[in-house]
Design an enzyme around this catalytic site. Sequence first.
Site, PDB file in Angstrom:
ATOM      1  N   ASP A 142       0.944  -1.003   0.095  1.00 32.68           N
ATOM      2  CA  ASP A 142      -0.020  -0.232  -0.690  1.00 32.68           C
ATOM      3  C   ASP A 142       0.923   1.421   0.142  1.00 32.68           C
ATOM      4  OD1 ASP A 142      -2.097  -1.292   0.016  1.00 32.68           O
ATOM      5  OD2 ASP A 142      -2.808  -1.202   2.337  1.00 32.68           O
ATOM      6  N   ARG A 163      -2.390   0.768  -9.584  1.00 32.60           N
ATOM      7  CA  ARG A 163      -2.217   1.378  -9.185  1.00 32.60           C
ATOM      8  C   ARG A 163      -0.286   2.162  -9.991  1.00 32.60           C
ATOM      9  NH1 ARG A 163      -3.349   1.290  -3.154  1.00 32.60           N
ATOM     10  NH2 ARG A 163      -4.656   2.531  -3.560  1.00 32.60           N
TER      11      ARG A 163
HETATM   12  C1  S3P Z   1      -5.457  -5.617   3.176  1.00 32.69           C
HETATM   13  C2  S3P Z   1      -4.763  -6.250   2.999  1.00 32.69           C
HETATM   14  C3  S3P Z   1      -3.889  -5.695   1.945  1.00 32.69           C
HETATM   15  C4  S3P Z   1      -3.486  -4.253   2.168  1.00 32.69           C
HETATM   16  C5  S3P Z   1      -4.927  -3.582   2.315  1.00 32.69           C
HETATM   17  C6  S3P Z   1      -5.793  -4.344   2.983  1.00 32.69           C
HETATM   18  C7  S3P Z   1      -5.211  -6.349   4.773  1.00 32.69           C
HETATM   19  O1  S3P Z   1      -4.914  -6.378   0.328  1.00 32.69           O
HETATM   20  O2  S3P Z   1      -3.735  -3.688   0.495  1.00 32.69           O
HETATM   21  O3  S3P Z   1      -5.466  -2.685   1.873  1.00 32.69           O
HETATM   22  O4  S3P Z   1      -6.611  -5.930   5.783  1.00 32.69           O
HETATM   23  O5  S3P Z   1      -5.636  -6.935   4.647  1.00 32.69           O
HETATM   24  P1  S3P Z   1      -3.906  -7.705  -0.071  1.00 32.69           P
HETATM   25  O6  S3P Z   1      -5.263  -8.253   0.375  1.00 32.69           O
HETATM   26  O7  S3P Z   1      -5.271  -7.511  -1.468  1.00 32.69           O
HETATM   27  O8  S3P Z   1      -2.694  -7.261  -0.685  1.00 32.69           O
END
Ligand code: S3P
Length: 430
Positions: A318, A349
Site C-alpha cells: 500500500d 496503481r
Molecule cells: C489488507 C490487505 C492488503 C492491503 C489492504 C488491506 C488487509 O490487500 O492492500 O489495503 O487488511 O488484509 P491484499 O490482501 O489484497 O494484498
Amino acid sequence: MELCSITGLKGKITVPGDKSISHRCVMFGSIAEGTTEVHHFLTGADCLATIRCFRALGIDIEENGSSVTIHGKGLRGLTAPSGMLDVGNSGTTTRLLSGILAGQPFESRLSGDNSLNSRPMKRIIDPLTQMGAKISSIRGNGCAPLLIAPGELHGIHYESPVASAQVKSCILLAGLYADGETSVTEPSLSRNHTELMLKEFGADIRSTYALDSTKATASVRPGSQLCGQKITVPGDISSAAYFIAAGLMVPDSEILIQNVGINPTRAGILRVCEDMGGDITLLNERIEGGEKIADILVRTSRLHGTTIEGGIIPTLIDEIPVIAVMAAAAEGTTIIKDAAELKVKETDRIETVTDNLKSMGCDAVPTEDGMIINGGKPLKGATIHSLLDHRIAMAFSIAALVAEGNTKILDSKCVDVSYPTFYDTFEELL
Ligand code: S3P
C-alpha cells in the site's frame, strides 16, 4: 485541494489507527462472546463500512469518536440482513466478511461502489467453493455483487497463488465454521494481523514458515469460542508513510511520528527508506496486543534509487505510491518489480502512479509487474487525477510539497477512506 512547495516540516504527530487492525477488531468482536472495547479505532469510510455491515447482521456497536464498543454474539449469533450489505470502497470488508458469511445459516448479498465492484473476487470464490461454500458473483464476472447462501464447510489446505492477507484471512475465518483444520500457504508472508488477533481472541490458530523458501502457512482449527478483548489500535504505518516521505524529502524537516505499528509484515517501507539513504530512527519500541509499536523519528535526507522486489513487496504494497514519489525525488533509478497486485487495488496503481508522475515531469515507465523511475529531475506542479483512490491523492499531496509551482489534487476528499484528517495533520507540522 491545491498545494505548493514548502520547507521545514517540524513537530510531533500521531496518525489514526491501523485500517487492517480496525476492521478486524469489529469483525472478530462481533463473532466473539462478550464485549470488545476498541480505542484509537480508525473512523475512515472503509472501517465504517465494516461497522455498518455488522450492524446489519444484528450486532450492537457503539461509537464514541475513536472509541468503539462491540457487543459480540458469538460465532453463531449473527442474524440475516434485511437487504444488500453495502461494503463501500472496502476490499478488506468484502473479502473477510465473505469468509464469515460463508459459514452462516442464512443467505446474504454484498455490493460496493464502482471501484470495489470491479476488483477480483474469484480469488476468494475459488477457495471458499472448495470448502463447500455457496458463493457466486451475481453478474457472473468474478466480481461483487456477491451472493452467499448457506453451505456445509469442510477444512481444506489451500495453496494461494498470491500473497494476500485478504485471501488468507477470508479462508481462515471460514475455517472457524468448518468441520476440520483449514490451512493456507502463501508464496510469501502477507500481513499477519488476523493470525495475531484471532489468537488473542482465543482461536486455535498457528503460523509456520518454511525454512528453505519464502512460503508461509497459517492454519486454524474450529471449536474454540472467541472471547471479547480490550484493544488499543496502533497508528497505521500506511498513513505514517506519507509523513515519513515528507520528512525525508522536504528540506529542513524533523518529524516524530508517535505510536506507529511496525509489525514486520507491514514495515517494508522502513527498510526501503534506509536503503534509499533515509535518516530514520525507531524509538520506544514495544509490543502491545501481540503487535510491535514504535515512535518513528524522520529527518531530511539525500535519497538515492534502489531496487524493490520479492518477499518485501507484500510488506509495503500500500506504500508503493508514496515510495514511487520518493523515488522520483531521489537521485538515480528505482526499480519496483513483483508487484502486479498493484493492478487490482482501488485503481490500477501501476498506471495511476506512473501517469501522475509523468504529468509532474518525472521519467516513470510502467512495467508488467511494477515500474522503473529515473529520479532526480525537479518535479513540476500539475493536476493530479486521483481517480478517487485515497493512496494516490495522499502520495501526490506529498509530491506537491517538493514540486515547483502549484499542484491540484482532484477528488482529494477520497482521503476519507483511510485518513479523514490527513490535511489537518499537515497543519500541525507547519
Ligand atoms: C489488507 C490487505 C492488503 C492491503 C489492504 C488491506 C488487509 O490487500 O492492500 O489495503 O487488511 O488484509 P491484499 O490482501 O489484497 O494484498
